[in-house]
Design an enzyme around this catalytic site. Sequence first.
Site, PDB file in Angstrom:
ATOM      1  N   ASP A  58       0.845  -1.186   0.000  1.00  0.00           N
ATOM      2  CA  ASP A  58       0.000   0.000   0.000  1.00  0.00           C
ATOM      3  C   ASP A  58       0.882   1.238   0.000  1.00  0.00           C
ATOM      4  O   ASP A  58       1.978   1.233   0.587  1.00  0.00           O
ATOM      5  CB  ASP A  58      -0.915   0.016   1.233  1.00  0.00           C
ATOM      6  CG  ASP A  58      -2.137   0.901   1.032  1.00  0.00           C
ATOM      7  OD1 ASP A  58      -3.212   0.365   0.736  1.00  0.00           O
ATOM      8  OD2 ASP A  58      -2.003   2.138   1.130  1.00  0.00           O
ATOM      9  N   THR A 149     -14.103  -4.499  -7.433  1.00  0.00           N
ATOM     10  CA  THR A 149     -15.354  -4.435  -8.198  1.00  0.00           C
ATOM     11  C   THR A 149     -15.185  -3.405  -9.302  1.00  0.00           C
ATOM     12  O   THR A 149     -15.032  -2.211  -9.027  1.00  0.00           O
ATOM     13  CB  THR A 149     -16.526  -4.052  -7.281  1.00  0.00           C
ATOM     14  OG1 THR A 149     -16.595  -4.997  -6.207  1.00  0.00           O
ATOM     15  CG2 THR A 149     -17.836  -4.066  -8.051  1.00  0.00           C
ATOM     16  N   CYS A 292     -20.262   0.112  -0.861  1.00  0.00           N
ATOM     17  CA  CYS A 292     -20.447  -0.863  -1.953  1.00  0.00           C
ATOM     18  C   CYS A 292     -21.760  -0.676  -2.700  1.00  0.00           C
ATOM     19  O   CYS A 292     -21.763  -0.254  -3.855  1.00  0.00           O
ATOM     20  CB  CYS A 292     -20.347  -2.281  -1.402  1.00  0.00           C
ATOM     21  SG  CYS A 292     -18.672  -2.736  -0.898  1.00  0.00           S
TER      22      CYS A 292
END
Length: 465
Positions: A58, A149, A292
């Site tokens: 990260d 996603t 989400c």
Amino acid sequence: MIPDWSTSDDGALEDRPADQEVGDPGAAVRISVMGCGYLGAVHAAAMASLGHDVVGLDVDTAKVADLAAGRAPFFEPGLGELLAEGARSGQLHFSSDVAALTAAEVHFLCVGTPQRRGENSADLRHVDAAVAQLLPHLKPGDLVVGKSTVPVGTAERIAEQVRAVEPAATLVWNPEFLREGHAVADTLAPDRLVYGVPEGPAGERAVAVLNRVYGKAVAEGTPVVVTDLTTAQLVKVAANSFLATKISFINAMAELCEATGGDVVQLAEAIGYDARIGRRFLNAGLGFGGGCLPKDIRAFMARAGELGVDQALTFLREVDAINMRRRVRMVDLAREECGGSLAGRRVAVLGAAFKPDSDDVRDSPALSVAAQMSLQGADVVVTDPQAIANASAKWPDLVFAETVEETVRGAELVLLLTEWPEYVALDPARVRTLVRRPRVLDGRNALDAETWRAAGWSYRALGRR
């Protein structure tokens, strides 16, 4: 920290047998996880707990330091224990140095895909940046596994980039189905695994490798759906769209119940006995939020428009609209309970996170309602077991309290907006001694209406008499 994983004499990773037994929990894999936000941190810790050698990458050095020290940078039940376990075992590492990628053979893309500012479509900048970092470090035989996603068509584009740099590497898509508050269990014991793979030997090898990665779940009989890249990308957004539709459906029924005098809780119970419908996700209330469902259904609509099939998903516009109307309706009810105006009224709000067992306030219905009441002049005090820090950063003008007692003391109206178990279990008789007026609005239909009324409270909820 870069893990010291053994290599062969020429510096490449030692090959593993292609025919190694599928589902063998002892078949450790060297894994990198790109992106250590909610998805990536949970995935990295879970994979290490399964016996794999994992490094999480990260760009946020503070986050990397916390994770390396075994501290979860967000609230998720069970994650802290997994991080500590991984640190003790030596199988879990975190780094900001992309050189750590060279030691891995399976690379998971777990970066966020937020909604673009001012648009419905997904922002793929983080995905593209992660891929650009990964490409120079790919080796023959590496497997790149997308979990983020993304709009359908993204995987095919990335697959071309991978082939152009390393023809012997393979891109597959393995969508995640995590529920915040249950993410650790959902990763370790998923209800299904979906592999989107190319045709031919490369796809067959990818399936074998993924079965090694998820060896324990596969051995325990978790269903595995092997499909193409396109379908794998559609699975996640289709699932979220269906769940959002189900929630908005019962909230539409709540609107009708309010207009006719019906009871949406009893209605949901009655139709939920039909096995074709089911009772789950038929809880009327403030609706869905978080990072989400809202952005995924909007991005799905946007992508359908780009593909020229926007009419196929027109219904999702109303799904989104119904969901947002629930927040407005809750504010309207609060104003009605306060005699037509919220100005100067002390209002207690129980809950700031978008759901219990989470500190996530992204698109939180609870926080949205609290902010709207404050903007209308109410003296709002908000509490939450885990989300106060995140909520106060998002809405610094709101007043926050650490305890329920502080929050409700002197309140003229109490709103339950996030159904934390400790709020559902409150003793209405005791809470009544603290408030100025015993009036409660149940934004989640989670309280026992008769118990609260018997304790002297005026009780109202969305979609109920």
